[in-house]
Motif scaffolding. Structure first.
Motif, PDB file in Angstrom:
ATOM      1  N   SER A 194       0.828  -1.211   0.000  1.00 51.40           N
ATOM      2  CA  SER A 194       0.000   0.000   0.000  1.00 51.40           C
ATOM      3  C   SER A 194       0.859   1.256   0.000  1.00 51.40           C
ATOM      4  O   SER A 194       0.490   2.273  -0.605  1.00 51.40           O
ATOM      5  CB  SER A 194      -0.935   0.006   1.212  1.00 51.40           C
ATOM      6  OG  SER A 194      -0.201   0.002   2.429  1.00 51.40           O
ATOM      7  N   GLN A 195       2.011   1.196   0.658  1.00 50.00           N
ATOM      8  CA  GLN A 195       2.913   2.353   0.664  1.00 50.00           C
ATOM      9  C   GLN A 195       3.524   2.582  -0.721  1.00 50.00           C
ATOM     10  O   GLN A 195       3.608   3.716  -1.196  1.00 50.00           O
ATOM     11  CB  GLN A 195       4.022   2.134   1.696  1.00 50.00           C
ATOM     12  CG  GLN A 195       3.527   2.010   3.132  1.00 50.00           C
ATOM     13  CD  GLN A 195       4.654   1.721   4.085  1.00 50.00           C
ATOM     14  OE1 GLN A 195       5.665   2.430   4.112  1.00 50.00           O
ATOM     15  NE2 GLN A 195       4.510   0.668   4.892  1.00 50.00           N
ATOM     16  N   LEU A 196       3.934   1.498  -1.380  1.00 49.50           N
ATOM     17  CA  LEU A 196       4.516   1.612  -2.717  1.00 49.50           C
ATOM     18  C   LEU A 196       3.493   2.109  -3.721  1.00 49.50           C
ATOM     19  O   LEU A 196       3.815   2.919  -4.609  1.00 49.50           O
ATOM     20  CB  LEU A 196       5.067   0.256  -3.163  1.00 49.50           C
ATOM     21  CG  LEU A 196       6.242  -0.305  -2.356  1.00 49.50           C
ATOM     22  CD1 LEU A 196       6.578  -1.717  -2.831  1.00 49.50           C
ATOM     23  CD2 LEU A 196       7.465   0.599  -2.475  1.00 49.50           C
ATOM     24  N   GLU A 197       2.262   1.654  -3.598  1.00 48.70           N
ATOM     25  CA  GLU A 197       1.231   2.050  -4.555  1.00 48.70           C
ATOM     26  C   GLU A 197       0.958   3.547  -4.522  1.00 48.70           C
ATOM     27  O   GLU A 197       0.517   4.117  -5.523  1.00 48.70           O
ATOM     28  CB  GLU A 197      -0.050   1.263  -4.288  1.00 48.70           C
ATOM     29  CG  GLU A 197       0.069  -0.201  -4.713  1.00 48.70           C
ATOM     30  CD  GLU A 197      -1.143  -1.035  -4.367  1.00 48.70           C
ATOM     31  OE1 GLU A 197      -1.290  -2.137  -4.921  1.00 48.70           O
ATOM     32  OE2 GLU A 197      -1.951  -0.588  -3.510  1.00 48.70           O
ATOM     33  N   ARG A 198       1.232   4.191  -3.410  1.00 45.23           N
ATOM     34  CA  ARG A 198       1.049   5.654  -3.326  1.00 45.23           C
ATOM     35  C   ARG A 198       1.977   6.396  -4.272  1.00 45.23           C
ATOM     36  O   ARG A 198       1.655   7.484  -4.755  1.00 45.23           O
ATOM     37  CB  ARG A 198       1.311   6.141  -1.896  1.00 45.23           C
ATOM     38  CG  ARG A 198       0.254   5.762  -0.887  1.00 45.23           C
ATOM     39  CD  ARG A 198       0.704   6.119   0.510  1.00 45.23           C
ATOM     40  NE  ARG A 198       1.135   7.519   0.628  1.00 45.23           N
ATOM     41  CZ  ARG A 198       1.896   7.975   1.615  1.00 45.23           C
ATOM     42  NH1 ARG A 198       2.353   7.149   2.558  1.00 45.23           N
ATOM     43  NH2 ARG A 198       2.233   9.247   1.652  1.00 45.23           N
ATOM     44  N   PHE A 199       3.145   5.811  -4.559  1.00 44.90           N
ATOM     45  CA  PHE A 199       4.180   6.520  -5.323  1.00 44.90           C
ATOM     46  C   PHE A 199       4.520   5.857  -6.656  1.00 44.90           C
ATOM     47  O   PHE A 199       5.354   6.362  -7.400  1.00 44.90           O
ATOM     48  CB  PHE A 199       5.456   6.620  -4.483  1.00 44.90           C
ATOM     49  CG  PHE A 199       5.260   7.258  -3.134  1.00 44.90           C
ATOM     50  CD1 PHE A 199       5.010   8.618  -3.031  1.00 44.90           C
ATOM     51  CD2 PHE A 199       5.306   6.505  -1.969  1.00 44.90           C
ATOM     52  CE1 PHE A 199       4.825   9.220  -1.795  1.00 44.90           C
ATOM     53  CE2 PHE A 199       5.124   7.081  -0.724  1.00 44.90           C
ATOM     54  CZ  PHE A 199       4.874   8.459  -0.632  1.00 44.90           C
ATOM     55  N   GLN A 200       3.894   4.727  -6.985  1.00 38.74           N
ATOM     56  CA  GLN A 200       4.322   3.920  -8.130  1.00 38.74           C
ATOM     57  C   GLN A 200       4.197   4.649  -9.473  1.00 38.74           C
ATOM     58  O   GLN A 200       5.050   4.499 -10.349  1.00 38.74           O
ATOM     59  CB  GLN A 200       3.518   2.615  -8.172  1.00 38.74           C
ATOM     60  CG  GLN A 200       2.023   2.808  -8.365  1.00 38.74           C
ATOM     61  CD  GLN A 200       1.251   1.507  -8.246  1.00 38.74           C
ATOM     62  OE1 GLN A 200       1.813   0.460  -7.948  1.00 38.74           O
ATOM     63  NE2 GLN A 200      -0.054   1.555  -8.486  1.00 38.74           N
ATOM     64  N   VAL A 201       3.166   5.450  -9.648  1.00 38.64           N
ATOM     65  CA  VAL A 201       2.986   6.150 -10.925  1.00 38.64           C
ATOM     66  C   VAL A 201       3.973   7.306 -11.048  1.00 38.64           C
ATOM     67  O   VAL A 201       4.513   7.565 -12.130  1.00 38.64           O
ATOM     68  CB  VAL A 201       1.532   6.653 -11.064  1.00 38.64           C
ATOM     69  CG1 VAL A 201       1.381   7.551 -12.289  1.00 38.64           C
ATOM     70  CG2 VAL A 201       0.575   5.456 -11.166  1.00 38.64           C
ATOM     71  N   SER A 202       4.240   7.976  -9.946  1.00 39.27           N
ATOM     72  CA  SER A 202       5.143   9.136  -9.969  1.00 39.27           C
ATOM     73  C   SER A 202       6.526   8.780 -10.482  1.00 39.27           C
ATOM     74  O   SER A 202       7.177   9.579 -11.161  1.00 39.27           O
ATOM     75  CB  SER A 202       5.261   9.743  -8.567  1.00 39.27           C
ATOM     76  OG  SER A 202       4.036  10.297  -8.156  1.00 39.27           O
ATOM     77  N   PHE A 203       6.998   7.587 -10.147  1.00 39.60           N
ATOM     78  CA  PHE A 203       8.331   7.157 -10.573  1.00 39.60           C
ATOM     79  C   PHE A 203       8.434   7.192 -12.100  1.00 39.60           C
ATOM     80  O   PHE A 203       9.342   7.790 -12.680  1.00 39.60           O
ATOM     81  CB  PHE A 203       8.599   5.749 -10.047  1.00 39.60           C
ATOM     82  CG  PHE A 203      10.057   5.404  -9.917  1.00 39.60           C
ATOM     83  CD1 PHE A 203      11.028   6.050 -10.660  1.00 39.60           C
ATOM     84  CD2 PHE A 203      10.464   4.418  -9.030  1.00 39.60           C
ATOM     85  CE1 PHE A 203      12.372   5.723 -10.530  1.00 39.60           C
ATOM     86  CE2 PHE A 203      11.803   4.078  -8.888  1.00 39.60           C
ATOM     87  CZ  PHE A 203      12.752   4.733  -9.646  1.00 39.60           C
ATOM     88  N   GLY A 204       7.475   6.558 -12.768  1.00 34.47           N
ATOM     89  CA  GLY A 204       7.487   6.550 -14.229  1.00 34.47           C
ATOM     90  C   GLY A 204       7.292   7.933 -14.820  1.00 34.47           C
ATOM     91  O   GLY A 204       7.928   8.289 -15.823  1.00 34.47           O
TER      92      GLY A 204
END
Length: 348
Positions: A194-204
């Motif tokens: 759940s923590q990773l999903e908060r930022f996963q799109v921003s990385f790309g």
């Protein structure tokens, strides 16, 4: 889904092809994908190559918008439903030779069947992650091609930052969704899903926006302007090819785009920090493009160059190994680069 039986020698040759073509279509991703291990490595490799095929259908200068839309929609059809390998290969066959071109990217398109065969050699659960995301990215790209087709302008331009973010999601942000889902097949990472999903799109998005800033003049030459209209109007930039951009106009584009990119880089750092330290190969996979991205942006901010030298890349890879074991080292390196790029182009 139908059972798949493949000749082991042929399959070994197909896997060899996939590993060989990767650095030819992307030196950067070859650097970090090579850090992954076992099923994670194999799945991310194939996922990247499939996304790259979609990119090639979108980016080719040898087809018009109508042809690109058809190719992208036909490609997406391959990944819909619970299709077996033979059906997917049959659907893919007409896509291989829709235009003539001597390039590694076109070579990948022509050998896409080899990628699909390897795709059925990875866990079925991994395919179930990737299938709907390939559909989403290909159909999203097709929608932007449809907008360009209907536009009366010679250069199709994204209207605003929301438009830019939506485009970047289809071509890059969605890859972050894929990666998180694959990484979370590992028990040690699933606990922080759940923590990773908060930022996963921003990385790309961060990495794609840097690429857009790096390549915007070439994109305009081929009829696309990903720099939002708000920026070009602010600096009175014409897209009709008349006259070179002034130094002030170039600096204005850099300054305003950096203001938009930095928050995505901040989120990328947060994504990496949440990956367990013991998952060193996955952390290395993420850290390498992150460091290459913000170091490249620092060079662009200083209006020095838009590419890092091989020596600089080698130093970053060496540095990334140390940062894989320490969030504080990574954060220190990033904040140092961030201060430099903000000093070169003050925006806050």
């Amino acid at each position: 889904m139908e059972a798949v039986t493949m000749d082991k020698r042929d399959l070994k040759a197909d896997w060899s092809y996939c590993h060989t073509i990767l650095p030819k279509v992307s030196r950067t991703f070859a650097l970090n994908i090579g850090k992954l291990e076992e099923d994670t490595h194999r799945t991310v490799l194939l996922g990247y190559l499939l996304f790259r095929i979609a990119d090639t259908f979108e980016d080719t200068v040898h087809q018009d918008e109508v042809e690109k839309i058809a190719a992208l929609k036909d490609f997406s059809e391959i990944f819909k439903g619970d299709k077996g390998l033979d059906q997917r290969l049959s659907l893919y066959e007409p896509l291989k030779f829709r235009w003539r071109e001597e390039s590694d990217d076109k070579g990948l398109v022509e050998n896409g069947a080899r990628v699909l065969r390897c795709y059925f050699d990875i866990p079925e659960g991994h395919r179930r992650i990737i299938d709907p995301l390939i559909v989403e990215t290909a159909e999203g790209m097709a929608r932007f091609q449809e907008r360009k087709q209907k536009s009366p302008q010679t250069v199709f331009q994204l209207s605003d930052y929301d438009d830019l973010e939506q485009y970047c999601y289809y071509v890059a942000g969605i890859v972050g969704v894929m990666l998180t889902a694959i990484f979370c097949q590992r028990e040690g990472i699933d606990t922080v899903r759940s923590q990773l999903e908060r930022f996963q799109v921003s990385f790309g998005l961060a990495l794609q926006l840097i690429n857009i800033l790096k390549d915007y003049t070439g994109d305009i030459a081929r009829g696309w302007c990903y720099i939002p209209r708000a920026i070009t109007e602010k600096y009175r930039i014409r897209l009709d090819g008349r006259g070179e951009l002034s130094g002030r106009q170039k600096q204005g584009i850099i300054r305003d785009m950096i203001a938009h990119i930095v928050p995505y880089l901040d989120s990328s750092l947060e994504y990496i920090k949440r990956l367990p330290l013991e998952e060193s190969s996955i952390r290395m996979f993420c850290i390498i493009p992150f460091m290459l991205g913000y170091r490249t942006l620092a060079e662009i901010a200083g209006m020095k160059k838009d590419r890092l030298s091989r020596e600089e890349v080698a130093r970053i890879i060496e540095r990334s190994s140390a940062c894989a074991g320490s969030n504080s080292l990574l954060e220190k390196d990033y904040l140092e680069a961030k201060r430099g790029l903000l000093h070169a182009n003050p925006i806050f």
